[in-house]
Design a protein around this motif. Structure first.
Motif, mmCIF file in Angstrom:
data_model
loop_
_atom_site.group_PDB
_atom_site.id
_atom_site.type_symbol
_atom_site.label_atom_id
_atom_site.label_comp_id
_atom_site.label_asym_id
_atom_site.label_seq_id
_atom_site.Cartn_x
_atom_site.Cartn_y
_atom_site.Cartn_z
ATOM 1 N N GLU A 53 9.500 6.930 -1.719
ATOM 2 C CA GLU A 53 10.474 7.154 -0.975
ATOM 3 C C GLU A 53 11.871 7.051 -1.277
ATOM 4 O O GLU A 53 12.679 7.837 -1.021
ATOM 5 C CB GLU A 53 10.458 6.452 0.514
ATOM 6 C CG GLU A 53 8.964 6.700 1.201
ATOM 7 C CD GLU A 53 8.996 5.580 2.373
ATOM 8 O OE1 GLU A 53 8.435 6.412 3.328
ATOM 9 O OE2 GLU A 53 9.400 4.785 2.290
ATOM 10 N N GLU A 54 12.054 6.445 -2.585
ATOM 11 C CA GLU A 54 13.441 6.055 -2.863
ATOM 12 C C GLU A 54 14.077 7.191 -3.701
ATOM 13 O O GLU A 54 14.907 7.611 -3.712
ATOM 14 C CB GLU A 54 13.417 4.768 -3.729
ATOM 15 C CG GLU A 54 13.361 3.429 -2.985
ATOM 16 C CD GLU A 54 13.281 2.126 -3.766
ATOM 17 O OE1 GLU A 54 13.436 2.459 -5.121
ATOM 18 O OE2 GLU A 54 12.955 1.293 -3.362
ATOM 19 N N TRP A 55 12.831 7.791 -4.301
ATOM 20 C CA TRP A 55 13.401 9.117 -5.099
ATOM 21 C C TRP A 55 12.335 10.131 -5.341
ATOM 22 O O TRP A 55 12.507 11.247 -5.304
ATOM 23 C CB TRP A 55 13.676 8.401 -6.509
ATOM 24 C CG TRP A 55 14.239 9.447 -7.636
ATOM 25 C CD1 TRP A 55 15.439 9.701 -7.831
ATOM 26 C CD2 TRP A 55 13.555 10.078 -8.749
ATOM 27 N NE1 TRP A 55 15.339 10.914 -8.852
ATOM 28 C CE2 TRP A 55 14.207 10.999 -9.505
ATOM 29 C CE3 TRP A 55 12.043 9.910 -8.937
ATOM 30 C CZ2 TRP A 55 13.865 11.807 -10.436
ATOM 31 C CZ3 TRP A 55 11.519 10.648 -9.878
ATOM 32 C CH2 TRP A 55 12.521 11.870 -10.685
ATOM 33 N N HIS A 56 11.006 9.614 -5.667
ATOM 34 C CA HIS A 56 10.021 10.576 -6.091
ATOM 35 C C HIS A 56 9.812 11.659 -5.136
ATOM 36 O O HIS A 56 9.738 12.970 -5.543
ATOM 37 C CB HIS A 56 8.644 9.787 -6.476
ATOM 38 C CG HIS A 56 7.800 10.557 -7.069
ATOM 39 N ND1 HIS A 56 7.599 10.632 -8.458
ATOM 40 C CD2 HIS A 56 6.780 11.466 -6.551
ATOM 41 C CE1 HIS A 56 6.493 11.388 -8.804
ATOM 42 N NE2 HIS A 56 6.186 11.978 -7.603
ATOM 43 N N HIS A 57 9.418 11.361 -3.990
ATOM 44 C CA HIS A 57 9.119 12.155 -3.007
ATOM 45 C C HIS A 57 10.269 13.402 -2.586
ATOM 46 O O HIS A 57 10.095 14.386 -2.347
ATOM 47 C CB HIS A 57 8.476 11.652 -1.682
ATOM 48 C CG HIS A 57 7.136 11.129 -1.850
ATOM 49 N ND1 HIS A 57 6.488 10.424 -1.119
ATOM 50 C CD2 HIS A 57 6.141 11.294 -2.818
ATOM 51 C CE1 HIS A 57 5.324 10.100 -1.389
ATOM 52 N NE2 HIS A 57 5.000 10.751 -2.500
ATOM 53 N N GLY A 58 11.373 12.781 -2.562
ATOM 54 C CA GLY A 58 12.487 13.498 -2.306
ATOM 55 C C GLY A 58 12.842 14.618 -3.552
ATOM 56 O O GLY A 58 13.043 15.866 -3.085
ATOM 57 N N VAL A 59 12.742 14.230 -4.597
ATOM 58 C CA VAL A 59 12.833 15.301 -5.671
ATOM 59 C C VAL A 59 11.495 16.216 -5.636
ATOM 60 O O VAL A 59 11.856 17.481 -5.744
ATOM 61 C CB VAL A 59 12.565 14.659 -7.196
ATOM 62 C CG1 VAL A 59 12.528 15.524 -8.336
ATOM 63 C CG2 VAL A 59 13.766 13.732 -7.120
ATOM 64 N N GLU A 60 10.367 15.882 -5.250
ATOM 65 C CA GLU A 60 9.259 16.695 -5.137
ATOM 66 C C GLU A 60 9.455 17.725 -4.072
ATOM 67 O O GLU A 60 9.244 19.007 -4.160
ATOM 68 C CB GLU A 60 7.959 15.898 -4.954
ATOM 69 C CG GLU A 60 7.205 15.351 -6.251
ATOM 70 C CD GLU A 60 6.143 14.406 -6.062
ATOM 71 O OE1 GLU A 60 5.378 14.478 -7.038
ATOM 72 O OE2 GLU A 60 5.699 14.312 -4.843
ATOM 73 N N ASP A 61 9.877 17.102 -2.980
ATOM 74 C CA ASP A 61 10.031 18.069 -1.647
ATOM 75 C C ASP A 61 11.179 19.307 -1.923
ATOM 76 O O ASP A 61 10.976 20.248 -1.745
ATOM 77 C CB ASP A 61 10.547 17.253 -0.464
ATOM 78 C CG ASP A 61 9.538 16.325 0.263
ATOM 79 O OD1 ASP A 61 8.419 16.561 -0.306
ATOM 80 O OD2 ASP A 61 9.893 15.351 0.830
ATOM 81 N N ARG A 62 12.175 18.644 -2.686
ATOM 82 C CA ARG A 62 13.311 19.931 -3.213
ATOM 83 C C ARG A 62 12.712 20.844 -4.269
ATOM 84 O O ARG A 62 12.948 21.924 -4.043
ATOM 85 C CB ARG A 62 14.169 19.272 -3.477
ATOM 86 C CG ARG A 62 15.226 18.286 -2.725
ATOM 87 C CD ARG A 62 16.486 17.793 -3.105
ATOM 88 N NE ARG A 62 17.479 18.893 -3.319
ATOM 89 C CZ ARG A 62 18.705 18.462 -3.854
ATOM 90 N NH1 ARG A 62 19.198 17.320 -3.888
ATOM 91 N NH2 ARG A 62 19.433 19.290 -4.044
ATOM 92 N N LEU A 63 11.821 20.050 -5.210
ATOM 93 C CA LEU A 63 11.132 21.166 -5.941
ATOM 94 C C LEU A 63 10.254 22.301 -5.282
ATOM 95 O O LEU A 63 10.226 23.550 -5.506
ATOM 96 C CB LEU A 63 10.501 20.316 -7.096
ATOM 97 C CG LEU A 63 11.320 19.924 -8.114
ATOM 98 C CD1 LEU A 63 10.450 18.930 -8.910
ATOM 99 C CD2 LEU A 63 11.857 20.793 -9.123
ATOM 100 N N PHE A 64 9.476 21.646 -4.297
ATOM 101 C CA PHE A 64 8.717 22.491 -3.252
ATOM 102 C C PHE A 64 9.422 23.641 -2.901
ATOM 103 O O PHE A 64 8.745 24.673 -2.647
ATOM 104 C CB PHE A 64 7.886 21.685 -2.433
ATOM 105 C CG PHE A 64 6.687 20.789 -3.012
ATOM 106 C CD1 PHE A 64 6.474 20.642 -4.387
ATOM 107 C CD2 PHE A 64 6.314 19.506 -2.126
ATOM 108 C CE1 PHE A 64 5.500 19.641 -5.036
ATOM 109 C CE2 PHE A 64 5.671 18.551 -2.639
ATOM 110 C CZ PHE A 64 5.055 18.787 -3.976
ATOM 111 N N GLU A 65 10.543 23.210 -2.248
ATOM 112 C CA GLU A 65 11.239 24.271 -1.812
ATOM 113 C C GLU A 65 11.674 25.311 -2.552
ATOM 114 O O GLU A 65 11.596 26.549 -2.620
ATOM 115 C CB GLU A 65 12.694 23.846 -0.945
ATOM 116 C CG GLU A 65 12.348 22.827 0.295
ATOM 117 C CD GLU A 65 13.562 22.193 0.746
ATOM 118 O OE1 GLU A 65 14.746 22.223 0.034
ATOM 119 O OE2 GLU A 65 13.557 21.212 1.637
#
Length: 206
Positions: A53-65
């Motif tokens: 939640e600190e970094w990883h999923h935020g980056v992935e979610d933006r990459l997914f977009e």
């Protein structure tokens, strides 16, 4: 920037997979009707839930977009992965709280069947999620995402994951010092620890 960003995501996945293996060994101990290490389980659920939640999923979610915009056929799969991020967080927080209560109040108590089943569901979801990202989604990043978009994302004000974070270092020391990653239940040991590469004592004696 593309290679660096994806290498960091892959490095996180490697740590998560190692910790999931140790989690699975603790759940095997519980399934053998023995008492697992509740404090270790609490720390495992904490790290596997909070660190992404600190970094990883935020980056992935933006990459997914970005990927959905360039590769629309992947939208359905990416939506499932985003939902899995939320499910991992929900299950993980519930399990962390449960394990902390057990560690503080009932350290010698076996896991009840409902908690064991939820923990198994968490692990199975996490394993499947990582496999899908590694083998189906990350390769699409390489093919479909323009380098300038990845460079912009890499330079965005996102907090980088601290490889030496106190949470991870405490977890690592607990596993390495106690050779905890080797434990399987019924006094059996695994061949190696996937996190610290410890080996059974008999395997390292001359």
């Amino acid at each position: 920037m593309k290679a660096i960003l994806l290498e960091r995501l892959h490095a996180d996945h490697y740590r998560y997979e190692a910790l999931l293996c140790i989690l699975d060994r603790q759940l095997h101990i519980a399934a053998c009707q023995e008492v697992p290490d509740h404090q270790l389980l609490a720390r495992l659920f904490h790290y596997l839930t909070r660190q992404p939640e600190e970094w990883h999923h935020g980056v992935e979610d933006r990459l997914f977009e970005c990927l959905a915009a360039h590769h629309p056929v992947s939208r359905e799969l990416l939506a499932v992965l985003v939902e899995e991020h939320h499910r991992i967080a929900t299950y993980g927080r519930e399990l962390e709280a449960k394990m902390r209560r057990l560690a503080d109040e009932c350290p010698d108590e076996e896991l009840d069947i409902n908690t064991l089943n939820l923990a198994r569901a968490f692990s199975e979801l996490y394993h499947h999620h990582l496999h899908t990202e590694n083998h189906r989604v990350f390769p699409l990043f390489e093919v479909h995402l323009p380098a300038d978009e990845l460079e912009h994302l890499a330079l965005a004000p996102l907090v980088a994951p601290a490889e030496g974070s106190p949470d991870f270092q405490r977890l690592y020391r607990q596993i390495a010092a106690g050779r905890t990653g080797l434990k399987l239940g019924h006094d059996e040991q695994a061949d190696f620890c996937p996190l610290c590469d410890a080996r059974p004592t008999a395997a390292v004696e001359p």
